[in-house]
Motif scaffolding. Structure first.
Motif, PDB file in Angstrom:
ATOM      1  N   ILE A  13     -64.980 -29.322 -21.970  1.00  0.00           N
ATOM      2  CA  ILE A  13     -65.513 -29.778 -23.261  1.00  0.00           C
ATOM      3  C   ILE A  13     -66.871 -29.109 -23.471  1.00  0.00           C
ATOM      4  N   PRO A  14     -67.017 -28.232 -24.449  1.00  0.00           N
ATOM      5  CA  PRO A  14     -68.266 -27.470 -24.596  1.00  0.00           C
ATOM      6  C   PRO A  14     -69.444 -28.321 -25.060  1.00  0.00           C
ATOM      7  N   THR A  15     -70.571 -28.105 -24.434  1.00  0.00           N
ATOM      8  CA  THR A  15     -71.794 -28.768 -24.864  1.00  0.00           C
ATOM      9  C   THR A  15     -72.350 -28.048 -26.088  1.00  0.00           C
ATOM     10  N   VAL A  16     -73.300 -28.695 -26.745  1.00  0.00           N
ATOM     11  CA  VAL A  16     -73.974 -28.067 -27.877  1.00  0.00           C
ATOM     12  C   VAL A  16     -74.635 -26.762 -27.434  1.00  0.00           C
ATOM     13  N   ALA A  17     -75.257 -26.782 -26.259  1.00  0.00           N
ATOM     14  CA  ALA A  17     -75.897 -25.567 -25.741  1.00  0.00           C
ATOM     15  C   ALA A  17     -74.876 -24.439 -25.578  1.00  0.00           C
ATOM     16  N   GLN A  18     -73.731 -24.748 -25.013  1.00  0.00           N
ATOM     17  CA  GLN A  18     -72.703 -23.729 -24.815  1.00  0.00           C
ATOM     18  C   GLN A  18     -72.170 -23.193 -26.142  1.00  0.00           C
ATOM     19  N   LEU A  19     -72.057 -24.060 -27.123  1.00  0.00           N
ATOM     20  CA  LEU A  19     -71.566 -23.632 -28.435  1.00  0.00           C
ATOM     21  C   LEU A  19     -72.567 -22.714 -29.118  1.00  0.00           C
ATOM     22  N   TYR A  20     -73.857 -23.009 -28.995  1.00  0.00           N
ATOM     23  CA  TYR A  20     -74.865 -22.095 -29.534  1.00  0.00           C
ATOM     24  C   TYR A  20     -74.817 -20.753 -28.814  1.00  0.00           C
ATOM     25  N   ARG A  21     -74.688 -20.800 -27.508  1.00  0.00           N
ATOM     26  CA  ARG A  21     -74.760 -19.574 -26.709  1.00  0.00           C
ATOM     27  C   ARG A  21     -73.562 -18.657 -26.923  1.00  0.00           C
ATOM     28  N   THR A  22     -72.451 -19.232 -27.339  1.00  0.00           N
ATOM     29  CA  THR A  22     -71.255 -18.433 -27.630  1.00  0.00           C
ATOM     30  C   THR A  22     -71.081 -18.214 -29.130  1.00  0.00           C
ATOM     31  N   ARG A  23     -72.074 -18.646 -29.894  1.00  0.00           N
ATOM     32  CA  ARG A  23     -72.101 -18.476 -31.349  1.00  0.00           C
ATOM     33  C   ARG A  23     -70.937 -19.162 -32.056  1.00  0.00           C
ATOM     34  N   LYS A  24     -70.398 -20.195 -31.442  1.00  0.00           N
ATOM     35  CA  LYS A  24     -69.402 -21.020 -32.115  1.00  0.00           C
ATOM     36  C   LYS A  24     -70.073 -22.114 -32.937  1.00  0.00           C
ATOM     37  N   LEU A  25     -71.377 -22.257 -32.732  1.00  0.00           N
ATOM     38  CA  LEU A  25     -72.204 -23.179 -33.510  1.00  0.00           C
ATOM     39  C   LEU A  25     -73.445 -22.399 -33.918  1.00  0.00           C
ATOM     40  N   LEU A  26     -73.721 -22.363 -35.210  1.00  0.00           N
ATOM     41  CA  LEU A  26     -74.832 -21.571 -35.716  1.00  0.00           C
ATOM     42  C   LEU A  26     -76.034 -22.451 -36.029  1.00  0.00           C
ATOM     43  N   PRO A  27     -77.238 -21.961 -35.715  1.00  0.00           N
ATOM     44  CA  PRO A  27     -78.443 -22.753 -35.986  1.00  0.00           C
ATOM     45  C   PRO A  27     -78.744 -22.827 -37.470  1.00  0.00           C
ATOM     46  N   ALA A  28     -79.509 -23.850 -37.849  1.00  0.00           N
ATOM     47  CA  ALA A  28     -79.992 -23.948 -39.224  1.00  0.00           C
ATOM     48  C   ALA A  28     -81.028 -22.852 -39.469  1.00  0.00           C
ATOM     49  N   GLU A  29     -81.278 -22.549 -40.734  1.00  0.00           N
ATOM     50  CA  GLU A  29     -82.228 -21.496 -41.062  1.00  0.00           C
ATOM     51  C   GLU A  29     -83.647 -21.866 -40.634  1.00  0.00           C
ATOM     52  N   THR A  30     -83.977 -23.144 -40.713  1.00  0.00           N
ATOM     53  CA  THR A  30     -85.304 -23.609 -40.302  1.00  0.00           C
ATOM     54  C   THR A  30     -85.157 -24.839 -39.412  1.00  0.00           C
ATOM     55  N   ILE A  31     -86.119 -25.039 -38.517  1.00  0.00           N
ATOM     56  CA  ILE A  31     -86.118 -26.194 -37.628  1.00  0.00           C
ATOM     57  C   ILE A  31     -87.041 -27.257 -38.188  1.00  0.00           C
ATOM     58  N   ASP A  32     -86.528 -28.454 -38.318  1.00  0.00           N
ATOM     59  CA  ASP A  32     -87.320 -29.600 -38.764  1.00  0.00           C
ATOM     60  C   ASP A  32     -88.260 -29.988 -37.622  1.00  0.00           C
ATOM     61  N   PRO A  33     -89.569 -29.966 -37.842  1.00  0.00           N
ATOM     62  CA  PRO A  33     -90.510 -30.298 -36.753  1.00  0.00           C
ATOM     63  C   PRO A  33     -90.336 -31.709 -36.206  1.00  0.00           C
ATOM     64  N   ALA A  34     -89.681 -32.574 -36.979  1.00  0.00           N
ATOM     65  CA  ALA A  34     -89.443 -33.934 -36.501  1.00  0.00           C
ATOM     66  C   ALA A  34     -88.372 -33.972 -35.415  1.00  0.00           C
ATOM     67  N   PHE A  35     -87.595 -32.879 -35.293  1.00  0.00           N
ATOM     68  CA  PHE A  35     -86.505 -32.828 -34.316  1.00  0.00           C
ATOM     69  C   PHE A  35     -86.587 -31.521 -33.531  1.00  0.00           C
ATOM     70  N   PRO A  36     -87.555 -31.443 -32.613  1.00  0.00           N
ATOM     71  CA  PRO A  36     -87.737 -30.203 -31.855  1.00  0.00           C
ATOM     72  C   PRO A  36     -86.571 -29.948 -30.907  1.00  0.00           C
ATOM     73  N   PRO A  37     -86.335 -28.686 -30.561  1.00  0.00           N
ATOM     74  CA  PRO A  37     -85.253 -28.367 -29.630  1.00  0.00           C
ATOM     75  C   PRO A  37     -85.452 -29.046 -28.278  1.00  0.00           C
ATOM     76  N   SER A  38     -84.354 -29.458 -27.683  1.00  0.00           N
ATOM     77  CA  SER A  38     -84.389 -30.114 -26.371  1.00  0.00           C
ATOM     78  C   SER A  38     -83.214 -29.628 -25.543  1.00  0.00           C
ATOM     79  N   GLN A  39     -83.498 -28.959 -24.429  1.00  0.00           N
ATOM     80  CA  GLN A  39     -82.410 -28.494 -23.570  1.00  0.00           C
ATOM     81  C   GLN A  39     -81.636 -29.668 -22.986  1.00  0.00           C
ATOM     82  N   HIS A  40     -82.352 -30.729 -22.639  1.00  0.00           N
ATOM     83  CA  HIS A  40     -81.683 -31.915 -22.094  1.00  0.00           C
ATOM     84  C   HIS A  40     -80.664 -32.460 -23.081  1.00  0.00           C
ATOM     85  N   LEU A  41     -81.053 -32.583 -24.348  1.00  0.00           N
ATOM     86  CA  LEU A  41     -80.137 -33.114 -25.347  1.00  0.00           C
ATOM     87  C   LEU A  41     -78.974 -32.162 -25.598  1.00  0.00           C
TER      88      LEU A  41
END
Length: 234
Positions: A13-41
């Motif tokens: 079952i792919p994690t969010v991190a794995q989906l980003y790394r394989t480009r099956k999940l694309l990031p938003a154009e901008t990051i909301d400062p209220a929700f900073p990136p978290s490797q743990h999450l």
């Protein structure tokens, strides 16, 4: 991410991190400062399009009705896969209120437990209070995760609660749910009984698309995720 009939173990079952790394999940154009990136999450949350009853996790969540005695959709599929022991145990639970959750054994399912939660009927709840559907939906996810932790379960998988016949718009549901899960996981970091993996297991493509957008907002990629995906992080 097509549906499958074979059992699916946690490692598949792919994690969010794995989906980003394989480009099956694309990031938003901008990051909301209220929700900073978290490797743990990003390592703790997964999303997959599959049959919930085939996932080998500690517990799955049933989108149940108030009787807890089975129904259509996900509810019916879980009861059919679990066998008659599930409805027998559920018959002694005296039903369940909307937004609440109760737990049972899993019987013939590959998981250990089933958490039953009752999602809001969107239009009915909206007429009473415009904010009520979201409060109830968030409660479904929060109380389900609390029950899992109380039973020392580490991995839980959710369907897209209320987005079928209960009429909750997929994009609104996904935003509320991903935000609620992020808050919950953040608030339990470091606890011995903390959940190690929360999986969103969607069956409909509309829910997959809604979750992809919500995850990009509330669980943005870390620099490491982008670097492995070949993105420029400088």
């Amino acid at each position: 991410m097509a549906t499958h009939s074979a059992l699916v173990d946690l490692a598949s079952i792919p994690t969010v991190a794995q989906l980003y790394r394989t480009r099956k999940l694309l990031p938003a154009e901008t990051i909301d400062p209220a929700f900073p990136p978290s490797q743990h999450l990003n390592d703790s949350v997964s999303v997959i399009r599959n049959d919930l009853t085939k996932l080998e996790v500690d517990c799955i969540v049933n989108a149940a009705n108030k009787s807890l005695l089975g129904g259509g959709g996900v509810d019916g599929a879980i009861h059919r896969a679990a066998g008659p022991g599930l409805v027998k145990e559920c018959s002694g639970l005296d039903g369940c209120d909307t937004g609440d959750a109760k737990i049972t054994q899993a019987y013939n399912l590959p998981c250990k437990y089933v958490v039953h939660t009752v999602g809001p009927i969107y239009h009915s709840a909206s007429r009473q209070d415009a904010t009520r559907p979201e409060k109830l939906l968030r409660s479904c996810y929060r109380t389900s995760m609390e029950l899992a932790m109380q039973h020392s379960l580490k991995t839980i998988a959710f369907p897209a609660i209320s987005t079928g016949v209960y009429g909750y718009p997929s994009h609104l549901a996904a935003r509320a749910v991903v935000h609620e899960v992020r808050q919950f996981l953040d608030s339990h970091v470091g606890q011995n009984n903390a959940l190690q993996r929360v999986t969103f297991s969607n069956f409909e493509q509309k829910d997959m698309e809604a979750y992809a957008k919500a995850i990009a907002k509330y669980l943005p990629p870390t620099p490491e995720d982008l670097r492995i995906a070949g993105e420029d992080t400088t």
